[in-house]
Design a protein around this motif. Sequence first.
Motif, PDB file in Angstrom:
ATOM      1  N   PHE A  60       0.885  -1.178   0.000  1.00 10.99           N
ATOM      2  CA  PHE A  60       0.000   0.000   0.000  1.00 10.99           C
ATOM      3  C   PHE A  60       0.909   1.209   0.000  1.00 10.99           C
ATOM      4  CE2 PHE A  60      -2.275   3.411   2.089  1.00 10.99           C
ATOM      5  CZ  PHE A  60      -3.508   3.390   1.457  1.00 10.99           C
ATOM      6  N   ASP A  61       0.941   1.939  -1.137  1.00 10.46           N
ATOM      7  CA  ASP A  61       1.877   3.071  -1.211  1.00 10.46           C
ATOM      8  C   ASP A  61       1.141   4.414  -1.157  1.00 10.46           C
ATOM      9  OD1 ASP A  61       0.780   3.329  -3.694  1.00 10.46           O
ATOM     10  OD2 ASP A  61       2.635   3.019  -4.822  1.00 10.46           O
ATOM     11  N   GLY A  62       0.059   4.441  -0.375  1.00  9.88           N
ATOM     12  CA  GLY A  62      -0.738   5.674  -0.302  1.00  9.88           C
ATOM     13  C   GLY A  62      -0.583   6.428   1.017  1.00  9.88           C
ATOM     14  N   ALA A  63       0.509   6.174   1.778  1.00  5.55           N
ATOM     15  CA  ALA A  63       0.679   6.887   3.059  1.00  5.55           C
ATOM     16  C   ALA A  63       0.758   8.383   2.804  1.00  5.55           C
ATOM     17  CB  ALA A  63       1.942   6.409   3.769  1.00  5.55           C
ATOM     18  N   ARG A  64       0.137   9.168   3.706  1.00  9.95           N
ATOM     19  CA  ARG A  64       0.127  10.629   3.543  1.00  9.95           C
ATOM     20  C   ARG A  64       0.394  11.302   4.872  1.00  9.95           C
ATOM     21  NH1 ARG A  64      -5.413  12.005   1.389  1.00  9.95           N
ATOM     22  NH2 ARG A  64      -4.683  14.067   2.003  1.00  9.95           N
ATOM     23  N   MET A  65       0.874  12.543   4.772  1.00 14.02           N
ATOM     24  CA  MET A  65       1.175  13.361   5.953  1.00 14.02           C
ATOM     25  C   MET A  65      -0.028  13.410   6.908  1.00 14.02           C
ATOM     26  SD  MET A  65       3.824  15.507   6.559  1.00 14.02           S
ATOM     27  CE  MET A  65       4.318  17.081   7.166  1.00 14.02           C
ATOM     28  N   HIS A  66       0.238  13.307   8.203  1.00 11.63           N
ATOM     29  CA  HIS A  66      -0.766  13.471   9.273  1.00 11.63           C
ATOM     30  C   HIS A  66      -1.798  12.345   9.364  1.00 11.63           C
ATOM     31  CE1 HIS A  66       1.133  17.197  10.008  1.00 11.63           C
ATOM     32  NE2 HIS A  66       0.637  17.829   8.973  1.00 11.63           N
ATOM     33  N   VAL A  67      -1.574  11.227   8.665  1.00 15.16           N
ATOM     34  CA  VAL A  67      -2.401  10.023   8.819  1.00 15.16           C
ATOM     35  C   VAL A  67      -3.913  10.313   8.739  1.00 15.16           C
ATOM     36  CG1 VAL A  67      -2.534   7.845  10.077  1.00 15.16           C
ATOM     37  CG2 VAL A  67      -0.588   9.351  10.475  1.00 15.16           C
ATOM     38  N   PRO A  68      -4.400  10.702   7.555  1.00 15.20           N
ATOM     39  CA  PRO A  68      -5.849  10.916   7.415  1.00 15.20           C
ATOM     40  C   PRO A  68      -6.612   9.600   7.642  1.00 15.20           C
ATOM     41  CG  PRO A  68      -4.629  11.707   5.479  1.00 15.20           C
ATOM     42  CD  PRO A  68      -3.669  10.937   6.302  1.00 15.20           C
ATOM     43  N   VAL A  69      -7.772   9.663   8.298  1.00 16.18           N
ATOM     44  CA  VAL A  69      -8.530   8.428   8.576  1.00 16.18           C
ATOM     45  C   VAL A  69      -8.961   7.742   7.280  1.00 16.18           C
ATOM     46  CG1 VAL A  69      -9.364   8.902  10.914  1.00 16.18           C
ATOM     47  CG2 VAL A  69     -10.626   9.785   8.960  1.00 16.18           C
ATOM     48  N   THR A  70      -9.161   8.525   6.216  1.00 14.53           N
ATOM     49  CA  THR A  70      -9.550   7.908   4.939  1.00 14.53           C
ATOM     50  C   THR A  70      -8.414   7.022   4.402  1.00 14.53           C
ATOM     51  OG1 THR A  70      -8.832   9.990   3.946  1.00 14.53           O
ATOM     52  CG2 THR A  70     -11.200   9.672   4.167  1.00 14.53           C
ATOM     53  N   GLU A 130      -8.885  13.632  11.191  1.00 13.42           N
ATOM     54  CA  GLU A 130     -10.229  13.511  10.615  1.00 13.42           C
ATOM     55  C   GLU A 130     -10.836  14.902  10.514  1.00 13.42           C
ATOM     56  OE1 GLU A 130     -12.876  10.807  12.629  1.00 13.42           O
ATOM     57  OE2 GLU A 130     -14.069  10.657  10.793  1.00 13.42           O
ATOM     58  N   ALA A 131     -11.335  15.250   9.359  1.00 11.62           N
ATOM     59  CA  ALA A 131     -11.957  16.559   9.116  1.00 11.62           C
ATOM     60  C   ALA A 131     -11.070  17.692   9.626  1.00 11.62           C
ATOM     61  CB  ALA A 131     -13.340  16.611   9.773  1.00 11.62           C
ATOM     62  N   GLY A 132      -9.775  17.609   9.302  1.00 12.87           N
ATOM     63  CA  GLY A 132      -8.849  18.696   9.642  1.00 12.87           C
ATOM     64  C   GLY A 132      -8.412  18.723  11.096  1.00 12.87           C
ATOM     65  N   ARG A 133      -8.889  17.800  11.921  1.00 16.04           N
ATOM     66  CA  ARG A 133      -8.473  17.799  13.332  1.00 16.04           C
ATOM     67  C   ARG A 133      -7.596  16.589  13.609  1.00 16.04           C
ATOM     68  NH1 ARG A 133     -10.114  21.280  17.099  1.00 16.04           N
ATOM     69  NH2 ARG A 133      -9.104  20.034  18.704  1.00 16.04           N
ATOM     70  N   LYS A 134      -6.412  16.841  14.183  1.00 21.79           N
ATOM     71  CA  LYS A 134      -5.500  15.728  14.475  1.00 21.79           C
ATOM     72  C   LYS A 134      -5.663  15.310  15.937  1.00 21.79           C
ATOM     73  CE  LYS A 134      -0.764  14.188  13.769  1.00 21.79           C
ATOM     74  NZ  LYS A 134       0.482  14.447  13.066  1.00 21.79           N
ATOM     75  N   THR A 135      -5.933  14.044  16.154  1.00 18.65           N
ATOM     76  CA  THR A 135      -6.014  13.499  17.502  1.00 18.65           C
ATOM     77  C   THR A 135      -4.751  12.680  17.732  1.00 18.65           C
ATOM     78  OG1 THR A 135      -8.308  13.101  16.955  1.00 18.65           O
ATOM     79  CG2 THR A 135      -7.556  12.223  19.055  1.00 18.65           C
ATOM     80  N   THR A 136      -4.140  12.820  18.905  1.00 15.30           N
ATOM     81  CA  THR A 136      -2.970  11.988  19.185  1.00 15.30           C
ATOM     82  C   THR A 136      -3.183  11.257  20.507  1.00 15.30           C
ATOM     83  OG1 THR A 136      -1.828  13.758  20.358  1.00 15.30           O
ATOM     84  CG2 THR A 136      -1.354  13.561  18.016  1.00 15.30           C
ATOM     85  N   GLY A 137      -2.454  10.188  20.679  1.00 16.74           N
ATOM     86  CA  GLY A 137      -2.548   9.434  21.932  1.00 16.74           C
ATOM     87  C   GLY A 137      -1.307   8.585  22.101  1.00 16.74           C
ATOM     88  N   ARG A 138      -1.200   7.951  23.259  1.00 10.39           N
ATOM     89  CA  ARG A 138      -0.077   7.078  23.557  1.00 10.39           C
ATOM     90  C   ARG A 138      -0.601   5.686  23.797  1.00 10.39           C
ATOM     91  NH1 ARG A 138       5.184   8.418  25.881  1.00 10.39           N
ATOM     92  NH2 ARG A 138       5.447  10.563  25.264  1.00 10.39           N
TER      93      ARG A 138
END
Length: 346
Positions: A60-70, A130-138
Amino acid sequence: MLVHDALPMRVVFGPGAVDRVAEEADRLGLRRLLVLSTPRQGGLAARVADLLGDRAVGTFDGARMHVPVTTVAAAEDVAAAVRADGCLAIGGGSTIGLAKALSLRLGLPSVVVPTTYAGSEMTPVWGLTEAGRKTTGRDPVVLPSSVVYDPELTHALPAAVSGPSGLNAVAHAVEALYAPDGTPVISAMAERGVRDLAAALPLVVADGADASARSVALEGAWLCGACLGATTMGLHHKLCHVLGGMLDLPHAETHAIVLPHVAAFNLPAAPEADAVLRRALGTDDVPGALRALARAVRVPDGLQALGVRHEDLARVADEVLAAPYSNPLAPTRADLETILEAAWRG
Ligand code: NAD
């Protein structure tokens, strides 16, 4: 009281190490790997798939910046279709971020082959947009099971990416040195990592094929990434996260530009961190040395060079003030405005 949690990760480091990916997969008992990359690194993904032989069941070579949920959903579909039992991610923080998302959602373990200096492979931190908002976690489940560092793969990393990416790593070490959960192990790694990167980055930018400098820089990135993985980040990372999310700025450049200015604010309140950085950089003026390093590796001159408008700075300050984070001292609104103004001017 000090507590040091060592993260359970295996590292294989050295020129030509990528040739060992099949061995790493076998060690982990992985038989059906999905290879992940960005479109730009599709050729490298194909090379790794070749090295894995029949252990590679898809790419799968579709990785994109900021990991979009799509993007994650599309990769999940491929992983399910090929019945993957693990991932092999080859690339920078964006590709590694996708592997982490698949670990989080499907429980897939990963072998990671980093090709930038961002350091994500050393951290249990995931991010999803998702929808322009980045969620992060550990979550420890996203830690790669094996990290294969091959400096030869970084020879192709353009100078314009290498410099900022290396300073992004330096920022991890700087903040780890005054983090509330720092330990002597972290300090030692941070000092060595900053020394390595400060020495190697100008050489790497002058000659991308300088094998010895590439090796030292990647080792520095490994150590600085491990600092990030083990500690709580402060004002610098908070500021860059807000700037990046709100204004859609390039990740590594933002870090590289902001770092000297946050260091100038924080280090007077963190004398032990300052002492370590003086040793690592061989200077009495750490913010000045960080600025000189950024200039030497041709980091863009100030946030204005990234297209940030002056009137955006107030909104950034508002959002940073609204969110809690740890830092040696709490900046007032006026402090934040001074830091942002200086970073904007460059
Ligand atoms: P990146 O992964 O977005 O890569 C930038 C571009 O350079 C991509 O097109 C990539 O294919 C290309 N590239 C990468 N290596 C190359 C090479 N050796 N030769 C030629 N081209 C190459 O950039 P990055 O700075 O590594 O990662 C940034 C992302 O990582 C951000 O989204 C950031 O939030 C995330 N990050 C996460 C953590 C964490 O702990 N979770 C830590 C650091 C960064």
